[in-house]
Scaffold this motif. Structure first.
Motif, PDB file in Angstrom:
ATOM      1  N   MET A  59     119.063  31.071 127.047  1.00 26.32           N
ATOM      2  CA  MET A  59     119.804  30.444 126.827  1.00 26.32           C
ATOM      3  C   MET A  59     120.623  31.062 127.144  1.00 26.32           C
ATOM      4  O   MET A  59     120.908  32.449 127.009  1.00 26.32           O
ATOM      5  CB  MET A  59     120.720  30.260 125.080  1.00 26.32           C
ATOM      6  CG  MET A  59     119.694  29.015 124.511  1.00 26.32           C
ATOM      7  SD  MET A  59     120.626  27.179 125.304  1.00 26.32           S
ATOM      8  CE  MET A  59     122.177  27.307 124.572  1.00 26.32           C
ATOM      9  N   ASN A  62     126.011  28.840 127.395  1.00 32.22           N
ATOM     10  CA  ASN A  62     126.384  27.303 127.064  1.00 32.22           C
ATOM     11  C   ASN A  62     125.120  26.345 127.837  1.00 32.22           C
ATOM     12  O   ASN A  62     124.932  25.416 128.220  1.00 32.22           O
ATOM     13  CB  ASN A  62     127.605  26.696 126.843  1.00 32.22           C
ATOM     14  CG  ASN A  62     128.304  27.052 126.030  1.00 32.22           C
ATOM     15  OD1 ASN A  62     128.149  27.647 125.267  1.00 32.22           O
ATOM     16  ND2 ASN A  62     129.522  26.929 126.303  1.00 32.22           N
ATOM     17  N   SER A  63     123.951  27.256 128.893  1.00 30.67           N
ATOM     18  CA  SER A  63     123.157  26.387 130.194  1.00 30.67           C
ATOM     19  C   SER A  63     122.338  26.729 129.487  1.00 30.67           C
ATOM     20  O   SER A  63     121.475  28.188 129.076  1.00 30.67           O
ATOM     21  CB  SER A  63     123.559  26.648 131.289  1.00 30.67           C
ATOM     22  OG  SER A  63     124.838  26.335 131.487  1.00 30.67           O
ATOM     23  N   ILE A  64     120.605  26.219 129.996  1.00 34.58           N
ATOM     24  CA  ILE A  64     119.411  26.044 129.165  1.00 34.58           C
ATOM     25  C   ILE A  64     118.730  26.897 131.421  1.00 34.58           C
ATOM     26  O   ILE A  64     119.405  25.951 131.861  1.00 34.58           O
ATOM     27  CB  ILE A  64     118.513  25.235 129.070  1.00 34.58           C
ATOM     28  CG1 ILE A  64     118.986  24.741 127.644  1.00 34.58           C
ATOM     29  CG2 ILE A  64     116.672  26.064 129.349  1.00 34.58           C
ATOM     30  CD1 ILE A  64     118.432  24.143 127.062  1.00 34.58           C
ATOM     31  N   GLU A  81     123.263  22.732 127.733  1.00 35.84           N
ATOM     32  CA  GLU A  81     122.299  23.334 126.934  1.00 35.84           C
ATOM     33  C   GLU A  81     121.530  22.175 125.731  1.00 35.84           C
ATOM     34  O   GLU A  81     121.076  22.348 125.101  1.00 35.84           O
ATOM     35  CB  GLU A  81     123.855  23.885 125.229  1.00 35.84           C
ATOM     36  CG  GLU A  81     124.966  22.807 124.885  1.00 35.84           C
ATOM     37  CD  GLU A  81     125.585  23.836 124.610  1.00 35.84           C
ATOM     38  OE1 GLU A  81     125.508  24.579 123.949  1.00 35.84           O
ATOM     39  OE2 GLU A  81     126.804  22.749 124.027  1.00 35.84           O
TER      40      GLU A  81
END
Length: 177
Positions: A59, A62-64, A81
Motif C-alpha cells: 500500500m 492511497n494506492s495498491i 486502494e
C-alpha cells in the motif's frame, strides 16, 4: 454497480529507479514532477524487497502497488486502494510475461531500450485509459508482434513510426517516377 477493474499506472524502471517505459492512466499525478516523485518514492520503498520469484504487494499513498523484479528491470502496476490485488497482479504478470516473450527471454535494460516500441505497444494492448483489456501474455505478445511486422497493414493500424516509413516510401516512389 460494479466498476471495471482499472489501473492508475504501469511503470518499468531500471535498477536505479530511472524510467524505461511508463504509462499513467490517472490524474492523481497532474505534473511530470509529481509523477517522477511518485516513481522515486515507490522505487525507494520497494528496492530492498526480494520480488524476484513472485509479485509483491504494497500500500502506498492511497494506492495498491504490485511489483516484480527481473535482472535490472523493476515492473510496477498501481491501482486504487479499493482495487482487487489479484487483478492488479494478473495485469503485472501479463505485462511481465509478454515482455519476456517479446524480448525472447533476454529481459534486461539494454534489450528493453532497444525494443522500447514493442514494450510501449505491449502497454497499449494491456490497458486503455486505465481499463484492463487483456492479461494473457501470449495474446498480448501476438498482437504486438503482428503490429511490428505487418507493413502492409492499413495506416490506421500502423504505429506512428511504421506510418512515417510507409509515407516516406510512397513519397520517394512518387518523386522518382
Amino acid at each position: 454497480m460494479e466498476a471495471c477493474p482499472s489501473v492508475k499506472n504501469i511503470l518499468l524502471l531500471d535498477s536505479e529507479g530511472k524510467r524505461v517505459a511508463i504509462k499513467y492512466y490517472s490524474d492523481d499525478w497532474p505534473t511530470n514532477s509529481a509523477k517522477e516523485a511518485f516513481e522515486k518514492s515507490v522505487f525507494t520503498k520497494t528496492q530492498k524487497t526480494n520480488a524476484r520469484t513472485e509479485a509483491e504487494i504494497a500500500m502506498f499513498e492511497n494506492s495498491i502497488v504490485v511489483y516484480k523484479f527481473v535482472q535490472d528491470l523493476h515492473f510496477f502496476v498501481t491501482g486504487g486502494e479499493d482495487e482487487n490485488e489479484l487483478i492488479l497482479a494478473t495485469v503485472l504478470q501479463g505485462f511481465f510475461d509478454a515482455v519476456g516473450l517479446l524480448l525472447r527471454g533476454n529481459v534486461d535494460k539494454r534489450e528493453a531500450l532497444e525494443n522500447l516500441d514493442l514494450i510501449l505497444l505491449c502497454l497499449d494492448e494491456i490497458v486503455d485509459g486505465g481499463i484492463v483489456l487483456e492479461t494473457d501474455a501470449n495474446v498480448i505478445a501476438g498482437k504486438v508482434a503482428t503490429h511490428s511486422v505487418d507493413s502492409g497493414a492499413p495506416l490506421s493500424e500502423q504505429t506512428i513510426s511504421q506510418a512515417l516509413a510507409t509515407a516516406r516510401e510512397h513519397l520517394a516512389r512518387s518523386l522518382l517516377s
